[in-house]
Enzyme design. Structure first.
Site, mmCIF file in Angstrom:
data_model
loop_
_atom_site.group_PDB
_atom_site.id
_atom_site.type_symbol
_atom_site.label_atom_id
_atom_site.label_comp_id
_atom_site.label_asym_id
_atom_site.label_seq_id
_atom_site.Cartn_x
_atom_site.Cartn_y
_atom_site.Cartn_z
ATOM 1 C CG ASN A 8 -1.825 1.134 1.338
ATOM 2 O OD1 ASN A 8 -1.805 2.032 0.497
ATOM 3 N ND2 ASN A 8 -2.655 1.133 2.373
ATOM 4 N NE ARG A 91 -6.063 1.771 -0.266
ATOM 5 C CZ ARG A 91 -6.397 2.214 0.925
ATOM 6 N NH1 ARG A 91 -5.560 2.116 1.914
ATOM 7 N NH2 ARG A 91 -7.573 2.747 1.117
ATOM 8 C CG HIS A 179 -12.254 5.180 2.350
ATOM 9 N ND1 HIS A 179 -12.819 6.374 2.766
ATOM 10 C CD2 HIS A 179 -10.933 5.322 2.534
ATOM 11 C CE1 HIS A 179 -11.869 7.194 3.185
ATOM 12 N NE2 HIS A 179 -10.717 6.583 3.051
ATOM 13 N NE ARG A 239 -8.042 13.857 1.845
ATOM 14 C CZ ARG A 239 -8.191 12.542 1.719
ATOM 15 N NH1 ARG A 239 -9.050 12.051 0.848
ATOM 16 N NH2 ARG A 239 -7.494 11.709 2.458
ATOM 17 C CD GLU A 377 -8.418 0.300 4.048
ATOM 18 O OE1 GLU A 377 -7.691 0.474 5.049
ATOM 19 O OE2 GLU A 377 -8.824 1.229 3.347
#
Ligand code: ADP
Length: 396
Positions: A8, A91, A179, A239, A377
């Site tokens: 990742n 990923r 996600h 963000r 994940e």
């Protein structure tokens, strides 16, 4: 021991995990990361049970970029020995309109994923760098790309479009949602932790430094809060979340900001950090006595509550709400404040269970199950990689 390496790769860190393969069974053997790439590189890893395996620091020039970090990771894994890498799962943030499933990477796939870089300029190039490197250094090891967007690709067309001229939709300007690996894991995990709602309507909230929510029905994504990019939806660490595009026009036309400046503001200078002026980390805000820290939290909770309403409408009501990721898994006070705003849906928090970090944090009378489900994940990526390359990976 046959094993899958999961990678990742982000802008300043490269995270990796090793899963051994025993037939259909995957076991996490280690997890680690190189962070501070190009500044203060540091390699750390722990075994599956959490015991430390390595902690090394490097000069900035030794690991100046992601390919260097990737190379160093492979060198260290080779030093460890004991593993025979039969596949690498990556990923990859963006699969564009075409990839609704993980895919085995070849030169053609890599070219198509490279063409998507403009859709995720901050993430996609970083995700692809280790793939390119491994293709050159270990061409015989199959690689698989697992996408953050794929889980959402089954959404209805009227859901993932914007009301722009239709040609934009066809050109790929759509709501992709992100996600997805996290939500896919949550959807699967529901079968173990709350089987009575696994086939029902669930809003899952991935609240980490990036934050979003997903409406899931019978294990599939129906709608989500993120859109064309990972800027939309909930306020995040740095963000802003949902923003009137007129604000961007204003920043450019009235403030004379360049594209780079606006991008930097939206990706790195906004959200909890920008609003509070204190930190992007929810822990710091909860501990701070600054009024603006409390204000930023209030805003975050409010926007979370609004977006649950939106997704509950998409689902026509919900059976469960699941918290996950850094804030969702660890912060009892934030869970309590969001749960409080879900009372109109029939949700009732059990404060003791919430404080204790139980899986089920709702009362037995609650009409909506409130759940805390740690996401995974990397396991999702390992499962996909194993499933896609089952024969090669030695099990079947
Ligand atoms: P990422 O989105 O980068 O994968 P995580 O899901 O691990 O990250 O979330 C990281 C964020 O989780 C941190 O920035 C921090 O704000 C938040 N966090 C972690 N632990 C806690 C805690 N105990 N209380 C509040 N927030 C927490």
């Amino acid at each position: 021991m046959k094993a899958i390496l999961v990678v990742n790769a982000g802008s300043s860190s490269l995270k990796f995990q090793i899963f051994s393969i025993d037939g259909e069974h995957l076991t996490r053997q280690l997890r680690g990361q190189i962070d501070g790439i190009g500044t203060r590189p540091r390699l750390r890893a722990v075994s599956g049970d959490g015991s430390p395996l390595v902690d090394r620091q490097y000069a900035a020039s030794e690991i100046a970029d992601l390919p260097a970090a990737s190379g160093e990771t492979r060198r260290w894994l080779d030093e460890l020995a004991g593993f025979e890498l039969v596949a690498i799962g990556h990923r990859v943030v963006h699969g564009g309109p075409d990839y609704s499933q993980p895919v085995r990477i070849d030169a053609g796939v890599l070219a198509r994923l490279t063409a998507l870089e403009s859709l995720a300029p901050l993430h996609q190039p970083n995700n692809l760098a280790p793939i390119r490197l491994a293709m050159e250094s270990d061409p015989s090891i199959p690689q698989v790309a697992c996408f953050d967007t794929a889980f959402h690709r089954g959404q209805a067309k009227h859901t993932d479009c914007y009301a722009l001229p239709y040609a934009f939709y066809e050109a790929g300007v759509r709501r992709y949602g992100f996600h997805g690996l996290s939500y896919e894991y949550i959807a699967q995990r529901l079968h173990q932790v709350a089987p009575e709602v696994a086939g029902g309507s669930v809003v899952a909230a991935h609240l980490g430094s990036g934050a979003s929510m997903c409406a899931i029905r019978d294990g599939r994504s129906i709608d989500s809060t993120m859109g064309f990019t990972a800027l939309d939806g909930l306020p995040m660490g740095t963000r802003p979340g949902q923003l009137d595009p007129g604000v961007v026009l204003h920043l450019i036309s009235e403030r004379g900001m360049s594209v780079g400046e606006v991008s930097d503001l939206l990706y790195h200078g906004s959200g909890l950090k920008g609003l509070s002026g204190v930190s992007n980390d929810m822990r710091d805000l909860l501990a701070s006595g600054e009024p603006r820290a409390a204000f930023a939290i209030e805003h975050f909770v409010h926007r979370c509550a609004l977006h649950v309403g939106m997704l509950a409408a998409a689902l026509g009501g919900i059976d469960a709400f699941a918290f996950t990721a850094g804030v969702g898994e660890n912060s009892a006070p934030i869970r309590a404040r969001i749960a409080d705003r879900l009372a109109w849906l029939g949700a009732e928090l059990d404060p003791a269970a919430n404080q204790a970090g139980a899986v089920r944090v709702s009362t037995s009378a609650s009409r909506v199950a409130l759940l805390v489900i740690p996401t995974d994940e990397e396991l999702m990526i390992a499962r996909h990689t194993h499933a896609l390359l089952g024969d090669l990976a030695g099990g079947r």
